[in-house]
Design an enzyme around this catalytic site. Structure first.
Site, short mmCIF file in Angstrom:
data_model
loop_
_atom_site.label_atom_id
_atom_site.label_comp_id
_atom_site.label_asym_id
_atom_site.label_seq_id
_atom_site.Cartn_x
_atom_site.Cartn_y
_atom_site.Cartn_z
N GLU A 120 0.86 -1.19 0.00
CA GLU A 120 0.00 0.00 0.00
C GLU A 120 0.88 1.23 0.00
O GLU A 120 1.84 1.31 0.79
CB GLU A 120 -0.89 0.01 1.24
CG GLU A 120 -1.65 1.30 1.46
CD GLU A 120 -2.16 1.47 2.88
OE1 GLU A 120 -2.33 2.64 3.30
OE2 GLU A 120 -2.39 0.47 3.57
N THR B 148 -4.64 6.08 2.22
CA THR B 148 -5.16 7.41 2.59
C THR B 148 -6.10 7.94 1.51
O THR B 148 -6.07 9.13 1.15
CB THR B 148 -4.01 8.41 2.87
OG1 THR B 148 -2.94 7.73 3.55
CG2 THR B 148 -4.49 9.53 3.79
N LYS C 113 -10.10 -2.27 7.88
CA LYS C 113 -8.81 -1.91 8.47
C LYS C 113 -9.01 -1.46 9.91
O LYS C 113 -9.72 -0.48 10.17
CB LYS C 113 -8.20 -0.78 7.63
CG LYS C 113 -6.97 -0.10 8.23
CD LYS C 113 -6.48 0.97 7.27
CE LYS C 113 -5.45 1.87 7.91
NZ LYS C 113 -4.89 2.84 6.95
#
Length: 213
Positions: free
Chosen positions: A45, A75, A135
């Site tokens: 990521e 993000t 998450k």
């Protein structure tokens, strides 16, 4: 709209670790991405809250395509960042929190979405959007016991624990029920890499979920 749960089921099969590469330039990101792959960490990521992050994601995505692999954007907190992630070549998107508008935009664009959660209410809201890979963030503050507590009322949820995790506590979170643990600076620390290698399946390669993007 992608079957996000099925996509992440395939992407994280046999992959208990995900590399998170934040604040590196494009070349360093590609170097660390390849280091992760070489170590058996197949999922990467790259947060995109800056222009540097977008450049790094695009470079890593190019490297991934050349090897039949994938990388994700982190993000992804706005609809605009969904667009940027797609244009840079991301195959999945990750966020620190849960914004239904952003989640729907990502799914509508065909981009599997992994939102951050920290409360039972977050988990229930994600479930209403059809999202069950979530998450747990910030994991180090929530604590490993939080995962066990959430697995009781939400047995269908698969957690990716991120935030303040590394070789010292990754095994604890996996034992508590996390399916995947996100690690960052460990990729530049030889001693941490050695410890993390013990968490990876032996003699396996990272599966390719064979998604179209």
């Amino acid at each position: 709209m992608p079957d996000t749960d099925a996509w992440f089921d395939r992407a994280f099969e046999g992959q208990p670790l995900m590399a998170i590469l934040r604040n590196y330039d494009a070349q360093r990101t590609v170097d660390l991405t390849r280091r992760a792959w070489d170590r058996g960490i197949g999922r990467v990521e790259i947060p995109i809250q800056s222009a540097q992050g977008l450049d790094a994601l695009a470079a890593a995505a190019d490297a991934a395509r050349a090897e039949g692999r994938t990388v994700g954007a982190g993000t992804v907190t706005t609809v605009e960042r969904v667009r940027q992630a797609l244009e840079a070549g991301a195959s999945f998107a990750v966020a620190p929190g849960l914004d239904p508008e952003v989640a729907r935009a990502s799914l509508d664009a065909g981009l599997p979405y992994l939102p951050g959660v920290a409360t039972p209410s977050d988990i229930q809201q994600a479930g209403r959007l059809g999202l069950h890979w979530l998450k747990a963030f910030p994991a180090s503050l929530l604590g490993a016991s939080w995962l066990g507590a959430m697995r009781g009322p939400f047995p269908q949820v698969r957690f990716v624990a991120t935030g303040g995790l590394g070789a010292a506590n990754a095994a604890e979170f996996l034992a508590a029920g996390a399916r995947v643990v996100g690690v960052g600076s460990a990729l530049e620390d030889a001693s941490q890499l050695e410890s993390l290698a013990d968490l990876l399946p032996r003699d396996t390669t990272a599966p390719n979920p064979n998604e179209s993007r």
